[in-house]
Design an enzyme around this catalytic site. Structure first.
Site, PDB file in Angstrom:
ATOM      1  N   GLU A 173       0.806  -1.216   0.000  1.00 59.59           N
ATOM      2  CA  GLU A 173       0.000   0.000   0.000  1.00 59.59           C
ATOM      3  C   GLU A 173       0.841   1.269   0.000  1.00 59.59           C
ATOM      4  OE1 GLU A 173      -2.936  -0.596   3.077  1.00 59.59           O
ATOM      5  OE2 GLU A 173      -3.205  -2.671   2.437  1.00 59.59           O
ATOM      6  N   HIS A 376     -16.360 -12.319   7.835  1.00 57.09           N
ATOM      7  CA  HIS A 376     -15.107 -11.569   7.930  1.00 57.09           C
ATOM      8  C   HIS A 376     -14.140 -12.301   8.847  1.00 57.09           C
ATOM      9  CE1 HIS A 376     -12.590  -7.980   9.340  1.00 57.09           C
ATOM     10  NE2 HIS A 376     -12.284  -8.206   8.090  1.00 57.09           N
ATOM     11  N   HIS A 377     -12.955 -12.582   8.324  1.00 60.46           N
ATOM     12  CA  HIS A 377     -11.903 -13.233   9.108  1.00 60.46           C
ATOM     13  C   HIS A 377     -10.670 -12.344   9.122  1.00 60.46           C
ATOM     14  CE1 HIS A 377     -13.644 -17.451   7.804  1.00 60.46           C
ATOM     15  NE2 HIS A 377     -14.449 -16.805   8.640  1.00 60.46           N
ATOM     16  N   GLU A 378     -10.584 -11.429  10.070  1.00 61.05           N
ATOM     17  CA  GLU A 378      -9.330 -10.676  10.227  1.00 61.05           C
ATOM     18  C   GLU A 378      -8.370 -11.568  11.012  1.00 61.05           C
ATOM     19  OE1 GLU A 378      -7.933  -7.464   9.256  1.00 61.05           O
ATOM     20  OE2 GLU A 378      -6.345  -8.786   9.957  1.00 61.05           O
ATOM     21  N   HIS A 456      -7.760  -9.104   2.159  1.00 59.05           N
ATOM     22  CA  HIS A 456      -7.111  -7.790   2.267  1.00 59.05           C
ATOM     23  C   HIS A 456      -5.722  -8.011   2.851  1.00 59.05           C
ATOM     24  CE1 HIS A 456     -10.609  -4.800   1.736  1.00 59.05           C
ATOM     25  NE2 HIS A 456     -10.829  -5.908   1.071  1.00 59.05           N
ATOM     26  N   GLU A 457      -4.815  -7.038   2.593  1.00 60.31           N
ATOM     27  CA  GLU A 457      -3.382  -7.236   2.880  1.00 60.31           C
ATOM     28  C   GLU A 457      -2.965  -8.617   2.354  1.00 60.31           C
ATOM     29  OE1 GLU A 457      -5.525  -6.899   5.724  1.00 60.31           O
ATOM     30  OE2 GLU A 457      -5.614  -4.797   5.173  1.00 60.31           O
ATOM     31  N   GLU A 475      -7.671  -6.851  -1.989  1.00 59.70           N
ATOM     32  CA  GLU A 475      -7.353  -5.427  -1.903  1.00 59.70           C
ATOM     33  C   GLU A 475      -5.946  -5.284  -2.502  1.00 59.70           C
ATOM     34  OE1 GLU A 475      -6.190  -4.192   1.877  1.00 59.70           O
ATOM     35  OE2 GLU A 475      -7.442  -2.412   1.902  1.00 59.70           O
ATOM     36  N   GLU A 481     -10.388   3.225   1.897  1.00 58.44           N
ATOM     37  CA  GLU A 481     -10.201   3.501   3.329  1.00 58.44           C
ATOM     38  C   GLU A 481      -9.140   4.569   3.585  1.00 58.44           C
ATOM     39  OE1 GLU A 481      -9.433  -0.399   4.701  1.00 58.44           O
ATOM     40  OE2 GLU A 481      -7.345  -0.403   4.102  1.00 58.44           O
TER      41      GLU A 481
HETATM   42  C1  NOJ Z   1      -7.716  -3.435   6.944  1.00 61.69           C
HETATM   43  C2  NOJ Z   1      -8.646  -3.610   5.797  1.00 61.69           C
HETATM   44  O1  NOJ Z   1      -8.174  -2.997   4.615  1.00 61.69           O
HETATM   45  C3  NOJ Z   1      -9.969  -3.034   6.191  1.00 61.69           C
HETATM   46  O2  NOJ Z   1     -10.880  -3.127   5.107  1.00 61.69           O
HETATM   47  C4  NOJ Z   1     -10.495  -3.712   7.411  1.00 61.69           C
HETATM   48  O3  NOJ Z   1     -11.634  -3.040   7.833  1.00 61.69           O
HETATM   49  C5  NOJ Z   1      -9.486  -3.728   8.556  1.00 61.69           C
HETATM   50  N1  NOJ Z   1      -8.228  -4.158   8.090  1.00 61.69           N
HETATM   51  C6  NOJ Z   1      -9.935  -4.636   9.685  1.00 61.69           C
HETATM   52  O4  NOJ Z   1     -10.043  -5.957   9.235  1.00 61.69           O
END
Ligand code: NOJ
Ligand code: CA
Length: 678
Positions: A173, A376-378, A456-457, A475, A481
Site C-alpha cells: 500500500e 469476515h476473518h481478520e 485484504h493485505e 485489496e 479507506e
Molecule cells: C484493513 C482492511 O483494509 C480493512 O478493510 C479492514 O476493515 C481492517 N483491516 C480490519 O479488518
C-alpha cells in the site's frame, strides 16, 4: 591462421552466443532469443517489430546449499509448439478469452561435473510473453533451495517507471513513484514502464504457487533484476524437483490502453479452473458495517460503539434488500477485537460471535430478503492461528449459507506468522513462499465449502482466479479507506495510475462509492461525486461495495441510482483512451443484458476527450444515462464544488460521438440502456 586472427576468434567465442534458439509470436510481433554465451551463461533477449525491448539478460539461480546455477550451461534440447484456443471466464471482464501463443522449451544442462539441468519455457504472444523455469527430476538436484533467482531484465530503451517500493512496512500500500527507470529502487510488481519511443511494458508474474513473490530491483541504468521475497529464516524457496517456477511476465503494447487489454495473458498462463462447477460463485454488490469503523464513529471492539450489533445489521440488511445489493459484510462480528488485535491475532475466534450479534438469526433474516451476510476473518497476519480454526470457520459458513468471506492480514510487512510442519512458529512475509502456500490452503478449504474469498493485505494477484474462481477479489493497494483516514488521501490521479499498474494483476476490492465525499472528521476526499460513480466501471472487481453509510446515500439519491444500476460482471471490456496517471476511459458490456457502461476518471487537471460510441451494436438505439461533472465557471471541481454533478439522458447510436469533460479531480459514468432490438 595468424596469431592475431586466432586471438580475435577466441575473443568472439568468449562474448558471442554459441548456441541460440529463437521463437516469434503468432503475428510476428515479438521475438525472443535464448542462448548460452561464451561463459555458458543462459541469456535471453526480446525484440518487438525488429527493435530490441529487452537486451541480453542473464538467467539462473543462487542456491543456499549447492553451487550456483549460472555458468557452464549448454542447450541440449529445444522444442517449439503452437497453441490457439479460447476459454470462458465464469465471471470477469470478458466472457471469452483467446489464448494464442508460440512456445519454445529449451533444456539447459551444466557441462561441468554435476550435470544439473533446468528447462526454460517461453510462451510468446503478440502483446507480451511469459517464461518460467522448470526443474526436472534429476540425480544431483533433488531439493532446490533457492537463495535468489538471477533473472535479469535489461530494458533496451530509456523509460519512465511507475513503481511502488517493495519490502516496506505497509506491504503493497504505497503511492507509485513516477521516475526515470534509473531511479527505481526495489519495486513491487506490476512495475509499469513507458519507454522513450512510447512503448508500454509491464513486468509481473503469473501463477505464483508454492514459490516466493518476485520483486524487481534496478542494478544500474536500464538493467533490472528479480529479487525474491525473503523466506522465514532459510532459503527464499524450497522445493523438491520436479517443479515449475511462476511465469515471469512482460505485457508489451503501443499505448496504455493496449497494456490493460494485454492483461488476460496473465490468466492464460494460469492453469484452467480446478473447481469444476462454480455456479455458486456469485458476482455481486454489497454493503457493510465497515465505513463507520474507518470514520471512527463505530468500533470493531465490543462496547458502546460496537458496529456489528444485531440491530445495526438488520438495518443494513433492509438497506441492501431495498436497493438490490446481494451482500452485507459485517466486520467486528466475532470475538477477539477487544485489546490489541493488531498485535498478534491470537484472540480471534472465527466461529464465535459477540453476544450482541445474533449470527444465525441475522443470516436467516438476510436470506429471507434475498440477501446474505458476508463473513469476515481478520487474522492480523497470524496464519498459524487462523489455520487452526479455518476448517471449522468455513464449515460454519457452509452450514449457515454464508457464501462469501473477506479475510484480512493486517500486520507490518515481515510480520506474518506461520506454523511449520515441525510445529515451530516463524515470522515471514506477505509475499513469501509460506504465504503463497497459506493463501491457496484458504482458497481450497473455502471452495470445499462453496465460499468465495476476498483477502485484504493479501499476497499479490497473479491470475490464480482462473484456477480457483472462488478467489474473487482482493485489496492489495490503497483503497477507499485511505480517504477515511487522515492524510495523505489518495491523490486525484490515483485511479488512473491504478488501472495501468495494480489493476494489471487482477480485480481489486477498492470499496468505491463514497458519495458524501467525506472521511473521518469531515475531511474532504479529493474527488468529485461523478468520479465516485465512474470507479464502478474503471476499477474492476466482481464484488463491488457501496461503501458509504445509508444515511449518506439518502442525501445523494440521484447519483446513488447509478450504483444501484451498475452490474459487476461483464461480457466485454474496451479501453477507449488513457495515459498512466492522467486519465482513462473504459467501457464494459453487462453479462446479463445488452447494456453498456462507461467510466472515465482523470487527475487534478480538467481533462477532455471525444469518444466514438462504435462499441454499441449498430442499428440499435440506446438511452445514455449520463452522470457527469457540471460544466461552467461554477462547475464541478474537487476543491471547490465536488458535488457539482449533472445527470441527463440522451438517445444515442453507435454512429455518435460524445465529448467527456472531466473536472479537476473528476470523472464521468454513463449507462447505455439498449432499446429493444428491432
Ligand atoms: C484493513 C482492511 O483494509 C480493512 O478493510 C479492514 O476493515 C481492517 N483491516 C480490519 O479488518
Ligand atoms: Ca497526471
Amino acid at each position: 591462421m595468424t596469431r592475431i586472427v586466432a586471438f580475435i576468434l577466441a575473443m568472439v567465442a568468449l562474448v558471442a552466443p554459441v548456441h541460440a534458439e529463437v521463437i516469434t509470436s503468432p503475428g510476428n510481433v515479438i521475438s525472443v532469443t535464448i542462448a548460452t554465451n561464451g561463459e555458458g551463461r543462459p541469456v535471453y533477449s526480446v525484440s518487438r517489430r525488429g527493435k530490441p525491448v529487452i537486451a541480453e539478460s542473464e538467467m539462473g539461480f543462487l542456491l543456499t546449499d549447492a553451487p550456483q546455477l549460472l555458468r557452464n550451461f549448454k542447450i541440449i534440447d529445444a522444442k517449439t509448439s503452437t497453441h490457439d484456443g479460447s476459454w470462458d471466464q465464469p465471471w470477469g471482464e470478458w466472457k471469452t478469452v483467446r489464448d494464442h501463443y508460440n512456445e519454445l522449451r529449451v533444456r539447459l544442462q551444466e557441462t561441468s561435473t554435476l550435470h544439473r539441468m533446468f528447462d526454460v519455457v517461453f510462451r510468446v504472444y503478440d502483446n507480451g510473453l511469459g517464461f518460467r523455469y522448470e526443474f526436472p527430476d534429476q540425480p544431483n538436484l533433488k531439493t532446490v533451495n533457492i537463495a535468489e533467482e538471477l533473472t535479469q531484465f535489461a530494458v533496451a530503451e530509456p523509460a519512465r517507471a511507475w513503481w511502488a517500493p517493495a519490502f516496506e512496512s505497509n506491504r503493497e500500500e504505497y503511492l507509485y513513484n513516477d521516475t526515470p527507470i534509473a531511479e527505481i529502487g526495489v519495486a513491487q510488481t506490476p512495475l509499469t514502464l513507458k519507454t522513450l519511443s512510447g512503448l508500454h511494458i509491464a513486468f509481473h508474474e503469473a501463477a505464483l504457487v508454492d514459490y516466493s513473490g518476485m520483486n524487481i530491483a534496478k542494478v544500474q541504468g536500464g538493467l533490472l533484476k528479480a529479487v525474491l521475497t525473503p523466506g522465514a529464516g532459510g532459503p527464499k524457496v524450497t522445493r523438491a524437483a520436479p517443479f515449475p517456477t511462476p511465469w515471469r511476465v512482460m505485457l508489451i503494447a503501443d499505448d496504455a490502453a493496449g497494456l490493460y487489454l494485454a492483461n488476460p495473458l496473465i490468466l492464460n498462463l494460469n492453469e484452467p479452473n480446478k473447481l469444476g462447477d462454480v455456479s455458486w460463485v456469485k458476482p455481486r454488490k454489497y454493503v457493510g458495517i465497515w465505513w463507520g469503523m474507518h470514520l471512527d464513529t463505530q468500533s470493531w471492539a465490543s462496547g458502546a460503539k460496537h458496529g456489528a450489533t444485531t440491530a445495526n445489521t438488520r438495518t443494513m440488511i433492509d438497506f441492501a434488500a431495498q436497493n438490490g445489493f446481494g451482500g452485507v459484510l459485517v466486520e467486528g462480528w466475532n470475538k477477539g477485537w477487544d485489546g490489541d488485535w493488531f498485535a498478534n491475532g491470537e484472540d480471534f475466534s472465527f466461529t464465535e460471535p459477540y453476544p450482541d450479534f445474533d449470527l444465525e438469526g441475522l443470516q436467516r433474516y438476510a436470506r429471507s430478503k434475498g440477501v446474505t451476510l458476508i463473513g469476515h476473518h481478520e487474522t492480523s497476519a497470524n496464519a498459524a492461528h487462523y489455520e487452526s480454526q479455518m476448517d471449522a470457520a468455513f464449515a460454519l459458513d457452509r452450514k449457515l449459507g454464508i457464501d462469501a468471506v473477506k479475510t484480512g492480514y493486517v500486520s507490518d510487512a515481515g510480520g506474518m506468522k506461520f506454523k511449520l510442519p515441525d510445529g515451530r512458529v516463524v515470522f515471514g512475509w506477505h509475499e513469501g513462499q509460506l504465504s503463497a502456500q497459506h493463501h491457496l490452503r484458504v482458497v481450497e478449504v473455502a471452495a470445499r465449502n462453496h465460499v468465495t474469498v476476498d483477502p485484504h493485505e493479501p499476497i499479490k494477484d497473479t491470475g490464480l482466479r482462473r484456477t480457483y474462481p472462488n478467489w474473487v477479489s482482493r485489496e492489495g493497494q490503497r483503497g477507499m479507506e485511505y480517504n477515511a483516514w487522515g492524510v495523505p488521501k489518495n491523490p486525484p490521479q490515483w485511479e488512473s495510475e491504478l488501472v495501468f499498474t495494480r489493476m494489471l494483476s487482477g480485480p481489486m476490492d477498492f470499496t468505491p462509492g463514497v458519495l458524501s465525499l467525506k472521511g473521518r472528521g469531515g475531511t474532504p476526499l479529493l474527488s468529485t461525486e461523478a468520479k465516485q460513480l465512474a470507479l464502478y466501471v474503471v476499477i474492476y472487481s466482481p464484488i463491488q461495495m457501496a461503501a458509504d453509510l445509508p444515511e449518506n446515500y439518502a442525501q445523494h439519491l440521484p447519483a446513488f441510482q447509478f450504483i444501484k444500476d451498475v452490474p459487476t460482471d461483464w461480457s466485454d471490456t474496451r479501453v477507449l483512451n488513457g495515459e498512466i496517471g492522467d486519465y482513462v476511459t473504459i467501457v464494459r458490456k453487462d453479462r446479463a443484458s445488452e447494456n453498456w457502461y462507461l467510466g472515465a476518471v482523470g487527475d487534478e487537471q480538467a481533462r477532455s476527450s471525444t469518444i466514438k460510441l462504435d462499441f454499441l451494436t449498430p442499428g440499435r438505439r440506446y438511452t445514455a444515462q449520463i452522470y457527469r461533472d457540471t460544466d461552467g465557471p461554477d462547475g464541478a471541481d474537487y476543491r471547490t464544488n465536488p458535488h457539482g454533478i449533472t445527470i441527463e439522458t440522451r438517445m444515442v447510436t453507435s454512429a455518435d460521438t460524445l465529448t467527456l469533460n472531466l473536472a479537476p479531480g473528476g470523472g464521468q459514468a454513463i449507462r447505455f440502456l439498449a432499446s429493444k432490438a428491432k
